[in-house]
Design an enzyme around this catalytic site. Structure first.
Site, PDB file in Angstrom:
ATOM      1  N   SER A 280      -9.334  -1.036   7.750  1.00  0.00           N
ATOM      2  CA  SER A 280      -8.828  -0.777   6.401  1.00  0.00           C
ATOM      3  C   SER A 280      -8.159  -1.950   5.698  1.00  0.00           C
ATOM      4  O   SER A 280      -7.848  -1.849   4.516  1.00  0.00           O
ATOM      5  CB  SER A 280      -7.851   0.399   6.426  1.00  0.00           C
ATOM      6  OG  SER A 280      -8.564   1.601   6.520  1.00  0.00           O
TER       7      SER A 280
ATOM      8  N   SER B 158      -9.439   1.346   3.580  1.00  0.00           N
ATOM      9  CA  SER B 158      -8.637   2.201   2.715  1.00  0.00           C
ATOM     10  C   SER B 158      -7.590   1.464   1.893  1.00  0.00           C
ATOM     11  O   SER B 158      -7.081   1.998   0.923  1.00  0.00           O
ATOM     12  CB  SER B 158      -7.941   3.257   3.546  1.00  0.00           C
ATOM     13  OG  SER B 158      -6.993   2.652   4.418  1.00  0.00           O
TER      14      SER B 158
ATOM     15  N   LYS C  49       0.877  -1.175   0.000  1.00  0.00           N
ATOM     16  CA  LYS C  49       0.000   0.000   0.000  1.00  0.00           C
ATOM     17  C   LYS C  49       0.915   1.226   0.000  1.00  0.00           C
ATOM     18  O   LYS C  49       1.978   1.216   0.650  1.00  0.00           O
ATOM     19  CB  LYS C  49      -0.844  -0.046   1.281  1.00  0.00           C
ATOM     20  CG  LYS C  49      -1.889   1.037   1.442  1.00  0.00           C
ATOM     21  CD  LYS C  49      -2.602   0.870   2.810  1.00  0.00           C
ATOM     22  CE  LYS C  49      -3.769   1.819   2.997  1.00  0.00           C
ATOM     23  NZ  LYS C  49      -4.425   1.631   4.311  1.00  0.00           N
TER      24      LYS C  49
END
Lengths: 489, 489
Positions: free
Chosen positions: B178, B154, B79
């Site tokens: 997330s 997220s 990420k």
């Protein structure tokens, strides 16, 4: 202004002092701590506040802060933590400062100061640890951010451990404030935890000043004074501010709660911002650090590691050397000066008061002229002791010694070497003087006879003749003795 | 030809036996990633050339008998919240556009030390704020099960890429769900470890007391392996746990006979979609069939989790994101003075959701509101921790849905932040308490044919129990290794 009118008012001062600690590394990262240097060379992701970086507490900084707190007779907190203090400024890498809020490391301390005003116990509200900011340089305009063309940022200082010491409003004059700052500086210097150089910013003083009618219930309107970069400036700024506020009150003007900037050149303060600009720092516990609890063992270990503190040293100087309070105060403005005196007194071995007289009456004047401190002078404590011994031994006169000291101060040479070079050494070798005495008696038979006949007043004339022949180098006391022994039989 | 649906553990065996090289494996994932990128938009910054170079280096090491780990040479992706030396790292925000970090996050460094080639940096909601991926400053990833739907957030990019077979595993971060929520929405495994188990150093902070690096994988065993590679104490993170980390794979096959699993009474009601409830109820039955004792427990404070979370997380974020001011790195808006520059930089650089949360957090910390909002939220947090502690006196694990719904349509919730926030209703309390949680696929919803996730919540530092149960469930269910467990992309 009549004395009686000004006596109606009293001044209240509380000081807020920031001290940069001289730890090897910064507060929350491994970068080195030092003054100045090529901009942005002592930085890393942590002290630049880069995304993803995290702080790690420098334990040595906590220990140093504890030393200061303990030396100021503070209570050490049992449970402490760091907070974030939020405000935007370009020299602050994270736009929050990691600081302490409701659990400062030290609180409820006291520093007792003494001077012309008597003895005052100044309460210490808190001693806490935080990180310093970087430095902004505003290019163009007046040098302040508002009208500059652009600004440069140097983050070498960012993250340096910074201790904040807040006093109670127990100070009532510029003089007391000056002594407080002087004594606090000496104390921290003695602890060896900071350079405490006001001109380099490793010690910074802000003052809250208010004036009220004597006996009034509340304090007067508080004004914060900033930018006092020396102890002298502290005195000047507070004298100015005290006078300004008193005059305003006497004229019936209302004072504004504001922050004022001291200008070293004009000796005046001017308004920087008023209270409408009061910040909301939105303090909250720093989630990147864990709370900490200084163990009682650690606190005691730090307490027992404290060196002899200035107050104790002053008492010892009075007791052991028989010195007066005023002299002691002058000798203990810094640890280095006090160390220097003790080294000189030890080397001398005799009555320390003689050494003190030379330091205070002569050496301080020379230091002042040169604009340096005692430890930076070329003269060593042992050399001053040597000078005092020369005077004691009557090798040179006190008057001559003063000029010898000037030369020693300039060159760093020993006292006897300077005296020899200058041809100042008195002839104390009696055989050398004896031949001159004999010559003078031979040349002045008439006067010699008068002395022999008991007219001792004439002996002064003969002494004068010997001194003249020896171009002043003979020791007059010795000449006198020799003449008497030869003429009185 | 390497099958990219193969779990990493098996790929490790294939390399060890010489059936596949790291280069072949890495190339296969790169090709699969390129093939699906148009549909899922997972990548922000691919580093394919570097990945191939690193894979070749891994093959050389293995030839010399110097493999760094059993999975040396099996690629992974990150990420974009993790900072990577020399590779742009934006945290999904335009305000960090162009910033190239000078250092690696600890997680990145540890995976590199284990020999894992880096495929690249993946899309995410800006600063990890969001539950759909739509708040990315650079487009937004899509769900491989249906490109009209969100992958969750997220950690949108990593979930989409791993679910589509473009990477065997990837690192995300989980602040309120997330990783678990997108894992559920994409039909893969997502693990939120105990707070402090994995270093946060180099993870671009959203909410420091909640953020935790969290792995995605297609199997429980792979997720446990990836976690094992990076966890353990890091001196650069003061909140990282100093304890030694157990071997997560040790005993993972032991089954769940006699394990006590609690089902949360408060989560049984209307909140979840019928199809989600159906699959989760079936999962409870399967756990029971496998020998677990299912009992109902009550966690009354959980209903306040979202409220507390949306005060604590934004409060911390408001300070964490203050550093993005255009002064030192990233985007800088053109302006004539510092105040305009900073405000325009933040106005242009941050998206709406980030601005909303900065304002929420700033407000919650403001003088006069702190106690009513932030202070009260901290008390709720303590209650949640207490409720969980009580629950773990009766049970070993807690089970509930991961998300109340399956993947929703792009744009469906962007106009309604509260609806979006409720996506995390089952995951947020775990972050507030600091416990460990896992989402494991439990089939496709009969309503819409989209994946549903089962969440298992363990005590802090009891990852082993969690992995053991999830692994037993996964093996018995057999869904992930079947054709149904692969998205139609």
């Amino acid at each position: 202004m009549s004395t009686t009118t000004s006596d109606l008012y009293e001044t209240t001062v509380g000081l807020e002092i920031h001290v940069e600690l001289s730890t090897a590394s910064k507060m929350f990262c491994g970068c080195g701590v030092a003054f100045a240097g090529e901009p942005n060379t002592r930085t890393c992701p942590v002290c630049l506040g880069m995304p993803g970086s995290l702080p790690v507490v420098n334990e040595r900084a906590v220990e140093y802060t504890m030393k200061i707190a303990l030396a100021l007779n503070c209570q050490i907190v049992e449970h402490s933590l760091f907070h974030r203090k939020n405000y935007f400024y370009p020299d602050m890498p994270k736009n929050y400062q990691i600081s302490q809020y409701d659990y400062p490391l030290g609180s409820s301390g006291v520093l007792e100061i003494a001077g012309g005003f008597g003895t005052t116990r100044v309460g210490i509200t808190r001693v806490h640890l935080e990180e310093d900011t970087g430095k902004s340089q505003h290019i163009g305009g007046s040098g302040r951010i508002a009208d500059s063309d652009y600004s440069l940022e140097d983050f070498n200082r960012a993250g340096t451990p910074l201790v904040e010491i807040v006093s109670e409003p127990d100070i009532h004059s510029a003089d007391e404030a000056r002594v407080f700052v002087t004594d606090l500086r000496a104390l921290i210097e003695t602890l060896g935890v900071s350079d405490v150089r006001m001109e380099e910013g490793s010690m910074r003083v802000d003052a809250n000043v208010s004036v009220r009618l004597k006996g009034a219930a509340g304090y007067g309107t508080k004004v914060e004074v900033k930018n006092m970069n020396s102890i002298r400036s502290v005195g000047r700024a507070l004298e100015f501010e005290e006078k300004r506020q008193r005059e305003a009150l006497m004229a019936g003007d209302e004072l504004l709660q504001e922050t004022r900037h001291f200008d070293e050149k004009t000796g005046a303060t001017s308004s920087l911002r008023t209270k409408e600009f009061a910040f909301d720092y939105r303090y909250f516990p720093e989630p990147d650090l864990v709370p900490f609890e200084p163990s009682p063992e650690w606190v005691e270990a730090v307490r027992s590691s404290l060196p002899e503190l200035p107050v104790a040293r002053r008492e010892r100087f009075v007791r052991d050397y028989g010195l007066g309070e005023a002299d002691v105060a002058l000798l203990t403005t810094s640890r280095a000066t006090a160390d220097w005196f003790e080294a000189a007194a030890r080397a001398y071995g005799g009555d320390a008061k003689k050494v003190v007289n030379w330091i205070i009456a002569d050496l301080f004047g020379l230091l002042n002229e040169a604009g340096i401190e005692l430890p930076q002078s070329k003269i060593a404590p042992e050399q001053l002791a040597g000078l005092v011994k020369l005077v004691d031994g009557a090798t040179i006169s006190g008057k001559q010694a003063k000029s010898v000291l000037v030369e020693m101060f300039a060159s760093g040479k020993d006292a006897d070497a300077v005296a020899r070079e200058k041809g100042l050494e008195q002839i104390t070798d009696s055989s050398a003087i004896e031949s001159v005495v004999d010559e003078v008696i031979g040349e002045n038979q008439e006067a010699a006879d008068k002395v022999r006949a008991g007219n001792l007043g004439t002996i002064g004339f003969l002494v004068g003749q010997v001194m003249k022949k020896s171009r002043g180098q003979a020791n007059p006391k010795l000449v006198n003795e020799l003449l008497r022994s030869k003429l009185e039989g | 030809m390497v099958d990219t649906w193969t779990p990493a553990a098996e790929l490790g065996h294939a390399m060890a036996s010489g059936d596949a090289s790291a280069e072949e494996i890495t190339t296969a994932f790169i090709e699969r990633g390129q093939a699906v990128e148009e549909g899922i938009h997972a990548y922000l910054a691919p580093t394919f050339e570097r990945a191939v170079d690193e894979a070749r280096a891994a093959d050389d090491r293995r030839t010399r008998g110097e493999a760094l780990s059993a999975v040396d040479g099996i690629p992974l992706a990150f990420k974009d919240v993790f900072v990577t030396k020399g590779v742009p790292s934006t945290s999904g925000s335009r305000i960090l556009d162009g910033w190239v970090p000078p250092y690696d996050a600890t997680v990145v460094a540890r995976c590199s030390e284990a020999g894992l080639p880096m495929l690249g940096k993946l899309d995410m909601d800006e600063f990890a704020m969001g539950s759909s991926g739509e708040n990315s400053g650079f487009g937004g990833a899509r769900n491989p099960w249906d490109a009209e739907r969100v992958p969750g957030g997220s950690s949108s990019g990593p979930a989409a890429l791993v679910a589509a077979g473009g990477a065997p595993w990837a690192w995300g971060t989980d602040t309120g769900g997330s990783v678990r929520q997108p894992a559920a929405l994409c039909g893969i495994v997502g693990v939120k470890p105990t707070y402090g188990l994995v270093s946060r150093y180099g993870m671009i902070a959203f909410a420091s007391s909640l953020d935790q690096a969290s792995p995605f994988a297609r199997t429980v065993e792979d997720a446990a392996m990836l976690l094992q590679l990076a966890c353990g104490h890091d001196p650069m993170d003061s909140t990282s746990i100093p304890d030694e980390v157990p071997d997560f794979l040790d005993g993972i096959d032991a089954g769940i006979e006699g394990m006590r699993i609690g089902v949360v009474k408060e989560f049984q009601g209307e909140g979840a979609q019928p199809g989600v409830r159906t699959r989760v109820d079936e999962a409870y039955k399967r756990l029971e069939k496998l020998g677990a004792k299912i009992e109902e427990i009550s966690l009354p404070s959980f209903e306040y989790g979202i409220s507390a979370y949306y005060l604590i997380a934004p409060a911390e974020a408001s300070a964490n994101l203050a550093r993005y001011d255009g002064v030192r790195y990233g985007y800088r808006a053109p302006a004539d003075d510092i105040v305009t520059m900073t405000s325009h930089t933040r106005e242009d650089g941050f998206g709406d959701e980030v601005k909303r949360r900065i304002m929420l957090g700033t407000y919650a910390l403001s003088a006069g509101y702190y106690d009513a909002y932030y202070g009260k939220a901290l008390r709720v947090r303590s209650l949640i921790i207490r409720d969980l502690e009580k629950a773990y006196e009766k049970v070993d694990l807690i089970a509930c849905p991961t998300s109340p719904t399956t993947a929703f349509k792009v744009g469906e919730r962007t106009a309604d932040p509260l609806a979006m926030y409720l996506s995390d209703i089952y995951t947020v309390p775990v972050n507030l308490a600091g416990n460990a949680g896992i989402s494991v696929p439990c089939g496709l919803s009969p309503d819409d044919g989209l994946p549903v996730g089962l969440q298992l919540i363990a005590k802090a530092l009891d990852e082993r129990t969690m992995f053991r149960a999830a692994h037993a469930f996964e093996r018995d269910f057999g869904w992930i290794s079947s054709a149904e467990g692969r998205p139609p992309l």
